[in-house]
Design a protein around this motif. Structure first.
Motif, PDB file in Angstrom:
ATOM      1  N   ARG A   7      14.625 -52.437   1.670  1.00 63.88           N
ATOM      2  CA  ARG A   7      15.787 -52.670   2.133  1.00 63.88           C
ATOM      3  C   ARG A   7      15.743 -52.007   3.487  1.00 63.88           C
ATOM      4  O   ARG A   7      16.414 -52.580   4.737  1.00 63.88           O
ATOM      5  N   GLU A  10      14.104 -54.189   6.183  1.00 67.19           N
ATOM      6  CA  GLU A  10      14.930 -55.514   6.374  1.00 67.19           C
ATOM      7  C   GLU A  10      16.059 -54.981   7.492  1.00 67.19           C
ATOM      8  O   GLU A  10      16.286 -55.917   8.445  1.00 67.19           O
ATOM      9  N   ARG A  11      16.555 -53.825   7.331  1.00 67.12           N
ATOM     10  CA  ARG A  11      17.675 -53.353   8.287  1.00 67.12           C
ATOM     11  C   ARG A  11      17.149 -53.194   9.485  1.00 67.12           C
ATOM     12  O   ARG A  11      17.915 -53.745  10.510  1.00 67.12           O
ATOM     13  N   ASN A  14      16.499 -56.503  11.269  1.00 78.35           N
ATOM     14  CA  ASN A  14      17.783 -57.123  11.620  1.00 78.35           C
ATOM     15  C   ASN A  14      18.198 -56.408  12.980  1.00 78.35           C
ATOM     16  O   ASN A  14      18.784 -57.081  13.888  1.00 78.35           O
ATOM     17  N   ARG A  17      15.906 -57.889  16.046  1.00 73.85           N
ATOM     18  CA  ARG A  17      16.073 -59.309  16.328  1.00 73.85           C
ATOM     19  C   ARG A  17      17.692 -59.240  17.032  1.00 73.85           C
ATOM     20  O   ARG A  17      17.652 -60.197  17.932  1.00 73.85           O
ATOM     21  N   THR A  18      18.654 -58.539  16.614  1.00 74.01           N
ATOM     22  CA  THR A  18      19.870 -58.609  17.253  1.00 74.01           C
ATOM     23  C   THR A  18      19.374 -57.878  18.517  1.00 74.01           C
ATOM     24  O   THR A  18      20.147 -58.480  19.428  1.00 74.01           O
ATOM     25  N   LEU A  40      25.919 -56.164  14.340  1.00 68.70           N
ATOM     26  CA  LEU A  40      25.709 -56.171  12.887  1.00 68.70           C
ATOM     27  C   LEU A  40      26.766 -55.580  12.048  1.00 68.70           C
ATOM     28  O   LEU A  40      26.419 -55.391  10.963  1.00 68.70           O
ATOM     29  N   TYR A  42      27.487 -52.402  11.933  1.00 67.29           N
ATOM     30  CA  TYR A  42      26.935 -51.167  11.929  1.00 67.29           C
ATOM     31  C   TYR A  42      27.610 -50.120  12.676  1.00 67.29           C
ATOM     32  O   TYR A  42      28.009 -50.165  13.628  1.00 67.29           O
TER      33      TYR A  42
END
Length: 197
Positions: A7, A10-11, A14, A17-18, A40, A42
């Motif tokens: 996890r 994966e975060r 992300n 990529r962002t 995101l 976040y």
């Protein structure tokens, strides 16, 4: 790898990529960590849990792009294909990564001069390894009488220049798929190297 580690990975992906998309759209200096966090949903603090600074994030974009290219060429080198087919697969793989990861590649191509020295050194070493792998394929092809005797470095510049230029014109609305573009490039960049049978 545990579920928690998966996890977290994966975060982080992300976030990278962002960041690549926002760096590509706004430019490195204009895009902020706050922008990335907002995109995101976040907190800014949660972004800093995964990265130390915006410069660190820029490096991660470069590093991810190079790792994808290295993984692709390493897999192809293990295939046991003849040098011409191997080089064709390398070109196709590079084009497909270029088109499939356009934001990431755009950032890598447009901002290498913005990397701090210690980061730039790591990326340059990876690029050198990637190009050396291509050179070995070309040299082997010449040795086997498949390719014309050519200056390998110039061929690599030609291939990289042609593929990297895709970032300037590619559109998802275009008539060709990434696979069709990859095949076209592989066919046309390889043809001048081949010894006529």
């Amino acid at each position: 790898m545990s579920f928690r580690e998966e996890r977290a990975a994966e975060r982080k992906l992300n976030i990278i990529r962002t960041a690549a998309r926002l760096f590509s759209e706004k430019g490195y200096h204009e895009a902020t960590v706050e922008d990335i966090a907002k995109e995101l949903k976040y907190t800014k603090g949660s972004i800093y849990y995964y990265i130390q600074s915006k410069q660190d994030l820029l490096f991660e974009c470069h590093d991810l792009a190079m790792n994808m290219l290295m993984a692709s060429i390493d897999k192809i080198k293990e295939s046991g294909l003849a040098p011409d087919l191997m080089l064709k697969e390398v070109i196709k793989g590079h084009v497909e990564i270029m088109v499939g990861e356009l934001n990431l590649i755009n950032v890598s191509l447009a901002s290498d001069f913005l990397l701090q020295d210690e980061y730039a050194e790591i990326i340059v070493k990876k690029r050198d390894l990637y190009e050396e792998s291509i050179k070995k394929i070309i040299v082997e092809g010449i040795k086997q009488g498949i390719f014309k005797p050519v200056p390998e470095k110039m061929v690599i510049f030609l291939i990289m220049g042609a593929i990297n230029w895709i970032s300037r014109w590619f559109s998802e609305k275009g008539p060709l798929s990434k696979e069709e573009i990859a095949q076209f490039y592989a066919d046309y960049l390889l043809a001048p190297l081949m010894l006529k049978q």
